[in-house]
Design a protein around this motif. Sequence first.
Motif, PDB file in Angstrom:
ATOM      1  N   SER A   1      35.049  32.710  39.677  1.00 19.83           N
ATOM      2  CA  SER A   1      35.812  33.796  40.299  1.00 19.83           C
ATOM      3  C   SER A   1      35.094  34.360  41.521  1.00 19.83           C
ATOM      4  CB  SER A   1      36.049  34.904  39.264  1.00 19.83           C
ATOM      5  OG  SER A   1      34.818  35.412  38.795  1.00 19.83           O
TER       6      SER A   1
ATOM      7  N   ILE B   1      41.487  32.371  31.301  1.00 17.11           N
ATOM      8  CA  ILE B   1      41.650  33.818  31.089  1.00 17.11           C
ATOM      9  C   ILE B   1      40.464  34.568  31.679  1.00 17.11           C
ATOM     10  CG2 ILE B   1      41.995  35.603  29.360  1.00 17.11           C
ATOM     11  CD1 ILE B   1      43.060  33.442  27.490  1.00 17.11           C
ATOM     12  N   THR B   2      39.262  34.041  31.451  1.00 18.81           N
ATOM     13  CA  THR B   2      38.064  34.700  31.981  1.00 18.81           C
ATOM     14  C   THR B   2      38.075  34.703  33.507  1.00 18.81           C
ATOM     15  OG1 THR B   2      36.890  33.838  30.044  1.00 18.81           O
ATOM     16  CG2 THR B   2      35.559  34.744  31.818  1.00 18.81           C
TER      17      THR B   2
ATOM     18  N   SER C   1      40.874  37.235  34.868  1.00 20.88           N
ATOM     19  CA  SER C   1      40.492  38.639  34.693  1.00 20.88           C
ATOM     20  C   SER C   1      39.329  39.009  35.608  1.00 20.88           C
ATOM     21  CB  SER C   1      40.128  38.902  33.233  1.00 20.88           C
ATOM     22  OG  SER C   1      39.040  38.086  32.839  1.00 20.88           O
TER      23      SER C   1
ATOM     24  N   GLU D   1      40.674  39.464  39.149  1.00 26.38           N
ATOM     25  CA  GLU D   1      41.344  40.756  39.313  1.00 26.38           C
ATOM     26  C   GLU D   1      40.334  41.893  39.431  1.00 26.38           C
ATOM     27  OE1 GLU D   1      44.461  41.301  39.810  1.00 26.38           O
ATOM     28  OE2 GLU D   1      45.042  39.203  39.623  1.00 26.38           O
ATOM     29  N   ALA D   2      39.264  41.813  38.648  1.00 22.86           N
ATOM     30  CA  ALA D   2      38.243  42.867  38.717  1.00 22.86           C
ATOM     31  C   ALA D   2      37.537  42.849  40.064  1.00 22.86           C
ATOM     32  CB  ALA D   2      37.236  42.674  37.582  1.00 22.86           C
TER      33      ALA D   2
ATOM     34  N   GLY E   1      35.527  45.548  34.448  1.00 25.98           N
ATOM     35  CA  GLY E   1      36.740  44.738  34.336  1.00 25.98           C
ATOM     36  C   GLY E   1      36.448  43.329  33.868  1.00 25.98           C
TER      37      GLY E   1
ATOM     38  N   THR F   1      35.879  43.434  30.158  1.00 19.89           N
ATOM     39  CA  THR F   1      37.125  43.633  29.419  1.00 19.89           C
ATOM     40  C   THR F   1      37.869  42.311  29.237  1.00 19.89           C
ATOM     41  OG1 THR F   1      37.328  45.881  30.278  1.00 19.89           O
ATOM     42  CG2 THR F   1      39.321  44.859  29.416  1.00 19.89           C
ATOM     43  N   GLY F   2      37.978  41.527  30.311  1.00 20.12           N
ATOM     44  CA  GLY F   2      38.634  40.225  30.198  1.00 20.12           C
ATOM     45  C   GLY F   2      37.893  39.285  29.271  1.00 20.12           C
TER      46      GLY F   2
END
Length: 588
Positions: free
Chosen positions: A387, A455-456, A459, A462-463, A497, A500-501
């Motif tokens: 990411s 998913i990781t 998320s 997005e963070a 964030g 959280t993910g």
Amino acid sequence: MATENSNADGFGEVSRVRGIAFEYLSFGASVFGLVALGVLLVYVAIDAFDLANASPAWLLTYFLTLVVPFLAFCLYSADDPEVTRRALGALGGGLVAVAVLFTAIEALVTPIPRLNWQLAYLFVVAAPVTAYLAYVGSRGRVGAVGFGLLGRLVGGVAIGLAVGTLFLVFDALLWFLAYTLGVLPAVGLYAFGRARDEARARTAAAPVALVGLVAAVVLRGVVATYPSDLIIYLWTVAVPVAAAGAFLVADRRSRTAGAVVGGVPLALATAGGFLAAGAGLPAPTVLLALVLTGVPTAVYVSRVVDAGEGLAGLGLPLLLAAGVVAGALIVEALGVPAPDPWLDPSYLTEAPSRTPTEAGLYPAIVGSVIIIAMVAVLSFALGVGTSVFLEEYTPESGPLGTLTRILQVNIANLAAVPSVVYGLLGLGLFANLLGLGIGTAVTAALTLSLLILPITIISAQEAIRSVPDDLRRGSDAMGATRWQTTKNVVLPEAMPGILTGTILALGRAIGETAPLIMIGAATTVFRAPDSLFSRFSAMPMQIYTWAGFPQADFRYGVVAAGVITLLIILVGMNGTAILLRNRAERGS
């Protein structure tokens, strides 16, 4: 100035009725889902702890000796008369309402299986009121101290058991050499560089660690004599943890206080380890649990005593322990029949059996802990790295920008691929092509890491996107490089964030069964794995197997105990991650 709004004509007729109806429908759907899940968990808990056979006298005894003192502690901490009136009203009024309503339903409608009005009062009234008062009480200083101490005691034992479980599959002798030749010199060099402001010493720490690790691998097959496992864990884990605790307290108070805070728990843990070895217990695990519980607890107590506020909260663990002991003594003295729970210490430490009363979950617990630990490390490192690269280093336009958008679309689609497909991928890629073995822990960890990796990544992206660009531009204006901006500005801001993910993704991984079936994980094993390439089982696999047994005791009691164990581990894992996330949000 007028504002153009493309949706100005799309709202239609203004109506409060529709909005109110939508609000209550949404509320009703949420309540229905929570109630359905709550009823399921109540029946699982009743089966796991055999509460259906608990006599009202047994329930009343522990309610008076354990629950009532805890509620009094929470009310004392809250120090709010209005909260006290509401709590007493709910407990008293709920008692009458539940008794009358439950009796009426059984008399006029239908009998409710495996439930009486006392248990209904326990789950419908007492448990929610206790949770509410615990929340309100934790906001006071006394409650915060009490729950903080309780969390360190419980969390220390859990972390100690988890670390001891991980060492079952890792080579303790290799770890001993790697720590002695690589980790310890590198940490010492880095600490010296920080203390003396020597940049060369800090820079040399990483090469020293790498050389030490290589030397450890080479010497592992050469050195013939090693200390016992207990001495290895004492040297490589217990002493560093005690030294870290002593350093923290010495930096705040004095060297004498630091020596006491670090030395006393270390001495007690060492004594406990040797006593456990003499009693035939797993001495390294006992040592790790004691030192990882004792040192953080001593540091916390020292900090609370220094602050001088909320000292009464330190008595919460003693209050709960006294309640348990008093309840047991009263039950024993009065001859009150007690339930025979399926979830007891032997269930957690024994191997599976075809006899329900002798069935245990220990090998599956070890397998799940090992797998989820590897999945957490792999998915977090790969997901955050991917990411960061996609958000901070790839261009937004041009051919590379187009390629990046194609990658992101495919990553989003991968999150919706059924888990059984990932199982097939793991079987073909990791088990067969790379030869990591069918049904091994490393194959399962890699497969589940691939499963939650999309998913990781999503998320984490997005963070990272939520970090304001002004912070990046400010860092650039001060002359920082892109890596320095990412490390010192972007990642700290995005870390809550990202965590959280990761929590949500790990929650999915620990309960997956289909990928494990596809890679050939065993449904039942009778001993814990001793390496990453051993055949293993996991808790969902073992629970699924027991659910198909013909005996009713397996399908209700043993399976329910397994579900409760799985939920406790999941809640503990998520709680630890949430604690880390909250600390990251506070910047501490």
